[in-house]
Every structure is written in structure tokens, then in C-alpha cells.
Write a protein that holds these residues in place. Structure first.
Motif, short mmCIF file in Angstrom:
data_model
loop_
_atom_site.label_atom_id
_atom_site.label_comp_id
_atom_site.label_asym_id
_atom_site.label_seq_id
_atom_site.Cartn_x
_atom_site.Cartn_y
_atom_site.Cartn_z
N GLU A 1 0.94 -1.31 0.06
CA GLU A 1 -0.06 -0.08 0.08
C GLU A 1 1.04 0.99 -0.16
O GLU A 1 0.59 2.14 -0.75
N GLN A 2 1.68 1.51 0.98
CA GLN A 2 3.02 2.36 0.75
C GLN A 2 3.40 2.89 -0.47
O GLN A 2 3.72 3.81 -0.80
N LEU A 3 4.02 1.58 -1.11
CA LEU A 3 4.80 1.67 -2.42
C LEU A 3 3.91 1.85 -3.95
O LEU A 3 4.51 2.27 -4.71
N ILE A 4 3.03 1.00 -3.70
CA ILE A 4 2.11 0.84 -4.99
C ILE A 4 0.89 1.62 -4.93
O ILE A 4 0.53 2.48 -5.74
N GLY A 5 -0.05 1.07 -4.13
CA GLY A 5 -1.17 2.09 -3.92
C GLY A 5 -2.39 0.96 -3.44
O GLY A 5 -2.14 -0.18 -3.24
N LYS A 6 -3.59 1.48 -3.03
CA LYS A 6 -4.94 0.45 -2.72
C LYS A 6 -5.13 0.00 -3.86
O LYS A 6 -5.25 0.00 -4.90
N ASN A 7 -5.43 -1.35 -3.43
CA ASN A 7 -6.22 -2.14 -4.41
C ASN A 7 -7.24 -3.21 -3.67
O ASN A 7 -7.52 -2.99 -2.54
N LEU A 8 -7.79 -4.11 -4.59
CA LEU A 8 -8.83 -4.84 -3.97
C LEU A 8 -8.56 -5.75 -2.73
O LEU A 8 -9.39 -5.83 -1.91
N LEU A 9 -7.19 -5.85 -2.42
CA LEU A 9 -6.89 -6.60 -1.39
C LEU A 9 -6.82 -6.04 -0.13
O LEU A 9 -6.46 -6.41 1.16
N LEU A 10 -6.80 -4.61 -0.35
CA LEU A 10 -6.45 -3.80 0.97
C LEU A 10 -7.61 -2.93 1.18
O LEU A 10 -7.37 -1.81 1.92
N THR A 11 -8.73 -3.27 0.84
CA THR A 11 -9.91 -2.39 1.09
C THR A 11 -11.25 -2.98 1.64
O THR A 11 -11.42 -4.18 1.43
N ASP A 12 -11.97 -2.29 2.19
CA ASP A 12 -13.43 -2.53 2.76
C ASP A 12 -14.33 -2.03 1.93
O ASP A 12 -14.13 -0.80 1.43
N PRO A 13 -15.48 -2.52 1.91
CA PRO A 13 -16.66 -1.57 1.47
C PRO A 13 -16.79 -0.36 2.41
O PRO A 13 -16.40 -0.15 3.54
N PRO A 14 -17.23 1.16 1.85
CA PRO A 14 -17.50 0.99 0.23
C PRO A 14 -16.50 1.15 -0.51
O PRO A 14 -16.83 1.11 -1.83
N GLN A 15 -15.07 1.29 -0.22
CA GLN A 15 -14.25 1.56 -1.14
C GLN A 15 -13.81 0.46 -2.05
O GLN A 15 -13.85 0.33 -3.21
N HIS A 16 -14.03 -0.75 -1.60
CA HIS A 16 -13.88 -1.99 -1.98
C HIS A 16 -14.84 -2.30 -3.01
O HIS A 16 -14.78 -2.66 -4.28
N THR A 17 -16.08 -1.94 -2.72
CA THR A 17 -17.12 -1.96 -3.61
C THR A 17 -17.00 -1.39 -4.96
O THR A 17 -17.33 -1.85 -6.10
N ARG A 18 -16.56 0.05 -4.66
CA ARG A 18 -16.36 0.86 -5.66
C ARG A 18 -15.29 0.39 -6.47
O ARG A 18 -15.61 0.46 -7.93
N LEU A 19 -14.14 0.15 -6.20
CA LEU A 19 -12.99 -0.41 -6.99
C LEU A 19 -13.22 -1.62 -7.74
O LEU A 19 -13.01 -1.84 -8.87
N ARG A 20 -13.98 -2.60 -7.03
CA ARG A 20 -14.61 -3.90 -7.63
C ARG A 20 -15.44 -3.82 -8.99
O ARG A 20 -15.37 -4.34 -9.82
N ALA A 21 -16.36 -2.56 -8.80
CA ALA A 21 -17.39 -2.40 -9.66
C ALA A 21 -16.47 -1.74 -11.13
O ALA A 21 -16.84 -1.88 -12.02
N LEU A 22 -15.41 -1.14 -10.84
CA LEU A 22 -14.79 -0.46 -11.90
C LEU A 22 -13.87 -1.21 -12.56
O LEU A 22 -14.09 -1.39 -13.95
N VAL A 23 -13.46 -2.38 -11.87
CA VAL A 23 -12.67 -3.22 -12.51
C VAL A 23 -13.51 -4.41 -13.25
O VAL A 23 -13.21 -4.79 -14.55
N SER A 24 -14.71 -4.58 -12.80
CA SER A 24 -15.73 -5.63 -13.36
C SER A 24 -16.35 -5.02 -14.70
O SER A 24 -16.87 -5.91 -15.62
N ARG A 25 -16.13 -3.73 -14.92
CA ARG A 25 -16.63 -2.81 -16.19
C ARG A 25 -15.77 -3.56 -17.26
O ARG A 25 -16.28 -3.49 -18.47
N THR A 26 -14.58 -3.87 -17.12
CA THR A 26 -13.66 -4.42 -18.14
C THR A 26 -13.10 -5.74 -18.05
O THR A 26 -12.84 -6.44 -19.09
#
Length: 393
Positions: free
Chosen positions: A76-101
């Protein structure tokens, strides 16, 4: 608090064959306080029972976002937030964006290309008579697929494998830090190049440009984090699924003969490998957002919890004769791809690649056999797999 069990004290035996050690832990309870082996050397609660692991994977009181209790992981410090490092609602938002593609249709469209890459790798390998299956087949297939899917240039792929291997199964804390730093720089540059170049048709290019109806899109840090987790989850786990399946089949001649006689059992062979000797030994850390109990053990707020997938899969309460490899077993409910909202997005792709690779290999090398002992097992408790697998035919 219970006594802490030093898993590193078990020595090399724990790395090579952790199943007897997990069995002894399960006999005395489903949850234990442990000190992880080096290089992690980190204290955590370890869940080893199936029912407890299944429940914990989808318990909202166990947070994937360590910042909720003041913890920031290295990625997280060096790369950034991702699906493995988040909870709802942030996880829900990220997963929805990725699932579109990253859709099921997109995965299915990869089938002919996966078959083509598989065939080309076997064309190059089989005339040699012997090979390291990891280096010649299990590694280049999923790496080529995910790099083409993401849009990673050809010349970067060999270096990628070294960096990602150090990131998830580091030989030392220093090597993990160096790999993360290099990956961060690489993805920053790659994303900027793709942003400047315009539409590319690959997944990363589409992620850069995808927007929801209200204009939401991934930030630069989120893009870098997403590229990182898709790359790692998209090839390292599948490398070890393919090599693990072949290794396990060669170690169980009766099951190999059964599969050769009836290739319709290929799905069962892949799923039983995921249960019996899957590529994910433990899920990434969770943190207690509030006090809770798991299997009768109290977990205080802020404490780390590791869910042992490999350990849970050998629970006799879920799978009769769990130490028996049986490709006709009813292995539904295995946790190799997780459970709940964090269920792996890439599961269909991993299954497609493994089924294609193993079937083609067995059909084209009917006398495939071991050609010496496998290499060392990877360090750490995240990924389970061997560094090399010598075979001949």
C-alpha cells in the motif's frame, strides 16, 4: 492471550510439507497465536479449521484495510490501494470499476489465444525429451497471457517474474522492499505511457479510461495498485496451480491413469488440486476492526488474523479422508479463490488456463514422468509451490 507457537521452529519440514503440522494444530483447536517463519517473523492469529476459515473470510469485522487500525502494508505504501487492501464502500467501488472491463466475456475470448500459447510452448519443449516444467511451461503460459491482457511490453516479462516472485515470496525483507520499489516505478511509467498513447485495447488501457455513469474513475494510485494485484494474482498463482497439479498427479499414478483414461475429469483434477495442494497457502492479512471471537478464541481489536487456506482444506469435518487426493471427490466449497466479497475476480481465467495446459500436456506427452526431485518450496506462507519441477517423457 494463549501461548505463541513459533512456526519457524518447525524448520524446513514445515515449508516442505506443512500438512502434518497443521493437522496437529487443528487437533488442539481451530485458531492459534503464531509467530510466522522468517522472513515475515510476524505475530498473528492463524485460523486452521475449515468452518472457522469459511466464516472468517466473509466476516465484516475482519478488515482488509489495515489503516483502520493504524497499519499500512508495504504494497500500500509503495504501490497503492487495491482490492486486497480495502473494505466496503471503497472495495465495492473498486471492484465495480474493474468488473466493467475484466468481464467473463473477455476471459472467454482469450480461450483460442491460451490454446495457441500452450501449443507453442509444448512445440518448443517436447522435442527436448526433458525440461523443468516450471521454467518451460507453467511459468511462461500464465505470464504471457496476463501480460498480453494487461498490455505489458514483451521485453519486460522476464524481469517481471523475478520482481513479482520476490514481492510475494521474498527471500529477505530487503529483497521484498527493492522489488516493491521497482514495481511501483515500473507501473507509474507504464500507466503514464498508456495514458499518453491513447486507446490500446488492453485491460490496463481500458481501466485508465473506464468511467461510471456519474464520472467516477480510478485514480493514479488506484490504477497502479490494480495493475499490481492483477499481475500478481494473474500469473503467480496460476504458475503454481499448473505445476502443483502436474506434481500431484505424478505423485499419484492411480489418479493420473484415471485422468488419462477419461479427460472429462480434467475439471475435477483442477478443483481437487486447488483443495489438496492449492497455490494459495494463506489469505492476505485481515485485522480485527472490533473485538470478536473465532472458534471460541477472543481476538482483540487491532490484532492481525491470517486465514490458513491450505490448513482448512485438510479438515476432516469438511472433507472425508482429507489427505487423500481424489479427482472424483466432491470438493465443492473449497476456499482456494477466497469466499464472499473478496472472491477472486480472476478465478475463471486461472481455471481456463490450468485446464487447457494440463490437458494439452498429458495428451501430447503420454509418458510424462518425474525426472528427479522437485526444487525447493517457495518461502513464506502466502504462495505454495516449487521453484522447479524436472520432468521427462
Amino acid at each position: 492471550m494463549s501461548d505463541t507457537i513459533d512456526l519457524g521452529a518447525y524448520g524446513d519440514g514445515f515449508r516442505t510439507d506443512p500438512h502434518p503440522y497443521y493437522a496437529r494444530l487443528r487437533e488442539s483447536g481451530p485458531v492459534h497465536r503464531v509467530l510466522l517463519p522468517a522472513p515475515e517473523a510476524y505475530e498473528t492469529w492463524l485460523v486452521v479449521g475449515y468452518e472457522e476459515a469459511h466464516t472468517a473470510l466473509n466476516d465484516p469485522r475482519l478488515s482488509k484495510d489495515g489503516t483502520a487500525i493504524g497499519v499500512r502494508s508495504l504494497d500500500e505504501q509503495l504501490i497503492g490501494k487495491n482490492l486486497l487492501l480495502t473494505d466496503p464502500p471503497q472495495h465495492t467501488r473498486l471492484r465495480a470499476l474493474v468488473s466493467r472491463t475484466f468481464t467473463a466475456r473477455r476471459v472467454e475470448q482469450l480461450r483460442p489465444r491460451i490454446q495457441q500459447i500452450t501449443g507453442e510452448l509444448l512445440d518448443a519443449m517436447l522435442p527436448l525429451g526433458r525440461a523443468d516444467l516450471v521454467e518451460s511451461f507453467a511459468y511462461p503460459l500464465p505470464l504471457t497471457v496476463i501480460c498480453e491482457l494487461l498490455g505489458v511490453p514483451d521485453l519486460d516479462r522476464t524481469e517481471f517474474h523475478k520482481l513479482t516472485r520476490e514481492a510475494i515470496a521474498p527471500s529477505s525483507a530487503e529483497s521484498a522492499l527493492a522489488a516493491m520499489q521497482e514495481l511501483s516505478t515500473y507501473f507509474t511509467d507504464l500507466i503514464e505511457d498508456k495514458r499518453s498513447a491513447g486507446p490500446s485495447g488492453d485491460l490496463l488501457g481500458d481501466l485508465i479510461r473506464t468511467r461510471t455513469e456519474d464520472g467516477d474513475r480510478l485514480s493514479a494510485d488506484e490504477l497502479r495498485g490494480m495493475a499490481f494485484v492483477l499481475l500478481l494474482a494473474g500469473h503467480e498463482t496460476t504458475v503454481n496451480l499448473i505445476s502443483g497439479a502436474v506434481h500431484t498427479l505424478l505423485s499419484h499414478p492411480d489418479q493420473l491413469a484415471l485422468l488419462r483414461a477419461d479427460m472429462s475429469l480434467i475439471d475435477g483434477a483442477v478443483e481437487e488440486t486447488l483443495r489438496y495442494e492449492g497455490p494459495v497457502e494463506s489469505a492476505t492479512f485481515r485485522y480485527a476492526a472490533e473485538p470478536l471471537e473465532i472458534g471460541g478464541t477472543r481476538i482483540d481489536r487491532g490484532e492481525a488474523v491470517m486465514i490458513g487456506i491450505t490448513a482448512a482444506h485438510r479438515s476432516a469435518s469438511r472433507y472425508p479422508e482429507p489427505d487423500r487426493f481424489d479427482i472424483r471427490r466432491d470438493n465443492r466449497g473449497h476456499l482456494a479463490f477466497g469466499h464472499g466479497i473478496h472472491f477472486c475476480l480472476g478465478a475463471p481465467l486461472a481455471r481456463l488456463e490450468a485446464r487447457t495446459a494440463i490437458r494439452a500436456l498429458l495428451e501430447r506427452a503420454p509418458d510424462l514422468r518425474p525426472d528427479g526431485p522437485p526444487g525447493d518450496w517457495l518461502p513464506g506462507m502466502l504462495i505454495r509451490g516449487v521453484r522447479s519441477l524436472p520432468v521427462s517423457w
